[in-house]
Design a protein around this motif. Structure first.
Motif, short mmCIF file in Angstrom:
data_model
loop_
_atom_site.label_atom_id
_atom_site.label_comp_id
_atom_site.label_asym_id
_atom_site.label_seq_id
_atom_site.Cartn_x
_atom_site.Cartn_y
_atom_site.Cartn_z
N LEU A 28 0.85 -1.19 0.00
CA LEU A 28 0.00 0.00 0.00
C LEU A 28 0.88 1.24 0.00
O LEU A 28 1.72 1.40 0.89
CB LEU A 28 -0.90 0.01 1.23
CG LEU A 28 -2.01 -1.05 1.28
CD1 LEU A 28 -2.62 -1.10 2.68
CD2 LEU A 28 -3.09 -0.72 0.25
N ALA A 81 -5.55 -6.07 -2.09
CA ALA A 81 -7.01 -6.10 -2.07
C ALA A 81 -7.53 -7.53 -2.12
O ALA A 81 -8.62 -7.83 -1.63
CB ALA A 81 -7.58 -5.29 -3.22
N VAL A 113 -8.02 -3.14 4.50
CA VAL A 113 -8.24 -2.76 3.10
C VAL A 113 -9.31 -1.67 3.01
O VAL A 113 -9.17 -0.68 2.28
CB VAL A 113 -8.63 -3.99 2.26
CG1 VAL A 113 -9.08 -3.57 0.85
CG2 VAL A 113 -7.46 -4.96 2.16
N THR A 114 -10.40 -1.84 3.75
CA THR A 114 -11.47 -0.83 3.73
C THR A 114 -10.95 0.51 4.22
O THR A 114 -11.20 1.56 3.60
CB THR A 114 -12.64 -1.30 4.61
OG1 THR A 114 -13.16 -2.52 4.11
CG2 THR A 114 -13.74 -0.25 4.64
N LEU A 126 -6.86 6.62 1.07
CA LEU A 126 -6.39 7.01 -0.26
C LEU A 126 -7.34 8.01 -0.91
O LEU A 126 -6.92 8.92 -1.63
CB LEU A 126 -6.24 5.77 -1.14
CG LEU A 126 -5.08 4.84 -0.79
CD1 LEU A 126 -5.23 3.50 -1.51
CD2 LEU A 126 -3.75 5.49 -1.15
N ALA A 127 -8.63 7.85 -0.62
CA ALA A 127 -9.62 8.74 -1.20
C ALA A 127 -9.45 10.18 -0.71
O ALA A 127 -9.84 11.12 -1.41
CB ALA A 127 -11.03 8.25 -0.89
N ARG A 151 -6.86 9.50 -4.42
CA ARG A 151 -6.43 8.18 -4.88
C ARG A 151 -7.48 7.15 -4.45
O ARG A 151 -8.07 7.28 -3.40
CB ARG A 151 -5.07 7.80 -4.27
CG ARG A 151 -3.94 8.76 -4.68
CD ARG A 151 -2.66 8.41 -3.92
NE ARG A 151 -2.78 8.74 -2.51
CZ ARG A 151 -1.90 8.34 -1.57
NH1 ARG A 151 -0.88 7.57 -1.93
NH2 ARG A 151 -2.09 8.69 -0.31
N SER A 152 -7.65 6.15 -5.27
CA SER A 152 -8.67 5.15 -4.93
C SER A 152 -8.19 3.72 -5.11
O SER A 152 -8.78 2.79 -4.56
CB SER A 152 -9.95 5.36 -5.76
OG SER A 152 -9.65 5.30 -7.14
N ALA A 153 -7.13 3.54 -5.90
CA ALA A 153 -6.68 2.18 -6.20
C ALA A 153 -5.94 1.57 -5.04
O ALA A 153 -5.07 2.20 -4.43
CB ALA A 153 -5.80 2.19 -7.45
N VAL A 154 -6.26 0.32 -4.74
CA VAL A 154 -5.52 -0.47 -3.77
C VAL A 154 -4.85 -1.60 -4.54
O VAL A 154 -5.49 -2.26 -5.38
CB VAL A 154 -6.46 -1.05 -2.68
CG1 VAL A 154 -5.71 -1.98 -1.75
CG2 VAL A 154 -7.10 0.08 -1.90
N ARG A 176 -8.71 2.19 1.60
CA ARG A 176 -9.44 2.85 0.51
C ARG A 176 -9.91 4.24 0.95
O ARG A 176 -9.83 5.21 0.18
CB ARG A 176 -10.63 2.00 0.08
CG ARG A 176 -10.26 0.76 -0.74
CD ARG A 176 -11.49 0.20 -1.46
NE ARG A 176 -11.12 -0.92 -2.31
CZ ARG A 176 -11.26 -2.19 -1.98
NH1 ARG A 176 -11.78 -2.51 -0.79
NH2 ARG A 176 -10.91 -3.15 -2.81
N TRP A 177 -10.44 4.33 2.15
CA TRP A 177 -10.90 5.64 2.65
C TRP A 177 -9.73 6.63 2.76
O TRP A 177 -9.88 7.80 2.42
CB TRP A 177 -11.55 5.46 4.03
CG TRP A 177 -12.82 4.65 3.99
CD1 TRP A 177 -13.57 4.35 2.89
CD2 TRP A 177 -13.45 4.04 5.11
NE1 TRP A 177 -14.65 3.58 3.24
CE2 TRP A 177 -14.62 3.38 4.60
CE3 TRP A 177 -13.19 3.98 6.46
CZ2 TRP A 177 -15.49 2.67 5.42
CZ3 TRP A 177 -14.08 3.28 7.29
CH2 TRP A 177 -15.20 2.62 6.78
#
Length: 636
Positions: free
Chosen positions: A584, A635, A615-616, A622-623, A627-630, A619-620
């Motif tokens: 990550l 993942a 993982v959840t 990175l957003a 950014r959104s990709a994991v 994502r939050w």
């Protein structure tokens, strides 16, 4: 009863005896006005009684001191005693009524009764009314108005001295220290010398407690108690302020006090008003202010009070420890680090004698109070908690060593003689957000055993002219007193490039930056500044840096180490693989945020932190930055 107490009691009784003997002479003027048989004999007896009472006085009577201090004529002295008569002797009012038709003294009665009478005695500018020794109850009829003596003056005449009630609300006595370090003793001698020549003194220096100690020691040299008044507690109205200064002058004559006026916290307008307020104040006076305060007046003798040297602080702390019966071990290290005042050294020694470790006692006594301008942290982070490349870790350890061994290198080895700069250190931590800059500052402060003062830029900076400098002055002074590590996060907001001057706002902004640079150069402690935009900093600032530490975005190996430290030992986890999570692309601060969010998700599920929780949360996180990709391998 000690000899001093016995002498005081003897004087108080003799003073009252003499006061009543003098009053008896006045009463004869009333009762013997008709020259009846035996009047001359009774007057002779009263005069002999007064002479005998005066001979029993071990020092001047209170009335003598008052008359001399205020320059009263013989008539004015007798008029004051006449006015106090009904309060001093119950029968006096009846005697006045019988002789003069009134139970209350008046100026008209005094003119007819007392020798040496003069009409100017009760004018507003004459001593009796100028200093509020007595009052006319009806100013429309100065001759016939009843007279009353001021309560404070009445008690003074009887020897029952106390501080005027109006002044008692704004003044407090300064304690006299038995042990005064040599530099402060020399400053006190300078103050006492100026007072001997009827000159006011401007005492300036960075530590208010030591300024107060100097003023108190100067007062003791004069046999005076020093009372401290804050300029903020003086009335703002000119008439009311003048009344207060008159009361201060009156109290000086009555009780022999000296005065210290503190400008601490005063705004520029108040500081400018001080010379005018005290221009004709004829008392032993010391005005106390910090070293950056400008007070312009030829009325002052200027006496600077610098910080004590490391050697003086060591001697001060050792002496305090010996008197308190506390061990002197580590005194040199503690005194070399904490810039204790004389009062703080005594308190720290007492705490040490009660079992508190010396370092902790000194740290507690020196801990700053900044009321919203900064957050004072007690760092618990250690080297083992910090994940940075080895090169950066070596720089941070060298920074710690420069603070820890400052006294040895600068004083013992003589490097202080080779530079005019203050023995402080300024470090710049540069890197993207979340790379551990602020956390590293906590580690450095924790390793040194010092507090971390994290400056709140939103509270320090102000749109009002002069307020930002005032706030910064307080922050720097508090950090120096406590030896705290000073942290400016996002320093480019304060230390940004100076701009071209297009209006008054630009000019004052540039002045603020210039002040900040100069104050940083004089700072005696460790200041850490963090930024993710080094190019935005003023170039003059970079010349003042001792250390620049670059914090890179963590590589996979560093991210793996960060994940291994992300969850406290007490956190239940299930199947988390730090090596896999290292894929990550997160900075250290982001990893900490993900770990916390994942822990809350797990707690809501009433189970351990699992891979899907992380993982959840990732994502939050990175957003937040778009950014959104994991990574697929993370993942799953």
């Amino acid at each position: 009863m000690t000899g001093g107490q016995s002498g005081l009691v003897d004087w108080e009784q003799a003073n009252r005896d003499h006061l009543m003997a003098e009053l008896a002479l006045l009463r004869l003027l009333l009762t013997e006005s008709g020259r009846n048989d035996g009047a001359e004999h009774r007057r002779a007896e009263a005069e002999q009684a007064e002479i005998a009472a005066r001979h029993r006085l071990p020092a001047d009577s209170a009335l003598d001191r008052l008359a001399h201090g205020f320059g009263l004529t013989g008539f004015e002295r007798s008029l004051l005693l006449l006015t106090a008569g009904p309060e001093l002797a119950a029968a006096f009012a009846a005697e006045l009524r019988t002789a003069c038709g009134s139970p209350w003294p008046s100026f008209g009665i005094a003119l007819a009764l007392l020798p040496g009478a003069h009409w100017s005695a009760t004018t507003p500018d004459a001593p009796l009314r100028r200093w509020s020794l007595l009052r006319l109850l009806d100013t429309s009829s100065p001759i016939n108005s009843p007279l009353t003596v001021d309560e404070r003056v009445l008690h003074h005449l009887t020897g029952a001295g106390y501080l005027d009630s109006e002044l008692a609300t704004i003044a407090r006595p300064l304690p006299v220290r038995t042990q005064v370090p040599a530099p402060l003793h020399r400053a006190a001698e300078s103050v006492a010398h100026a007072w001997s020549h009827h000159r006011a003194v401007l005492l300036s220096g960075p530590q208010a407690a030591n300024l107060q100690l100097v003023a108190a020691a100067a007062g003791a040299a004069h046999g005076r108690q020093v009372l401290l008044v804050s300029v903020d507690d003086l009335p703002t109205d000119a008439t009311a302020r003048r009344r207060t200064t008159r009361l201060i002058e009156r109290e000086t004559v009555l009780s022999g006090h000296a005065w210290a006026l503190s400008l601490d916290g005063a705004d520029p307008a108040e500081r400018a008003a001080v010379p005018r307020a005290i221009a004709d104040l004829d008392v032993p006076l010391a005005v106390l202010c910090d070293e950056d305060t400008a007070v312009s007046s030829d009325a002052f003798v200027r006496v600077p009070v610098d910080r004590l040297s490391a050697a003086d602080r060591v001697a001060l702390l050792r002496s305090a420890l010996r008197r308190a019966g506390a061990p002197e071990q580590h005194a040199e290290e503690a005194a070399g680090t904490f810039d204790l005042t004389a009062a703080d050294a005594e308190e720290a020694a007492r705490d040490t004698a009660l079992g508190t470790p010396l370092w902790q006692a000194c740290r507690e006594r020196a801990r700053p109070s900044l009321s919203g301008l900064a957050q004072v942290l007690r760092p618990a982070a250690r080297w083992s908690d910090l994940v940075v490349p080895e090169a950066q870790a070596a720089q941070l350890r060298a920074l710690v060593a420069s603070v820890r061994h400052r006294t040895t290198v600068l004083d013992d080895w003589g490097f202080a003689d080779r530079t005019a700069a203050e023995p402080g250190a300024t470090a710049l931590f540069v890197g993207p957000s979340g790379t551990g800059k602020s956390f590293a500052a906590q580690v450095v402060a924790g390793e040194l055993g010092l507090d971390l003062v994290q400056v709140d830029l939103s509270q320090v900076t102000s749109k009002y002219i002069g307020e930002t400098q005032k706030n910064l002055r307080r922050v720097f002074a508090a950090a120096e007193d406590s030896a705290a590590v000073l942290l400016f996060d996002e320093a480019d907001a304060l230390f940004g490039r100076r701009s071209e001057v297009h209006d008054s706002h630009d000019r004052y902004a540039n002045l603020e930056t210039a002040y900040l640079l100069q104050r940083l150069e004089r700072f005696r402690g460790l200041a850490v500044l963090t930024t993710n935009a080094r190019s935005a900093l003023d170039r003059a600032f970079t010349r003042r840096l001792r250390t620049v530490v670059n914090f890179p975005h963590p590589d996979p190996a560093m991210r793996e180490a960060l994940w291994r430290r992300a969850f406290p030992p007490g956190t239940p986890v299930d199947g988390l693989d730090p090596a896999e999570l290292a894929h990550l692309d997160l900075a250290g601060g982001e990893i900490a945020s993900v770990a916390l969010a994942a822990a809350y998700l797990a707690a809501a599920d009433r189970g351990p932190v699992a891979h899907h929780h992380v993982v959840t949360a990732a994502r939050w996180e990175l957003a937040k930055s778009g950014r959104s990709a994991v990574a697929k391998r993370v993942a799953g």
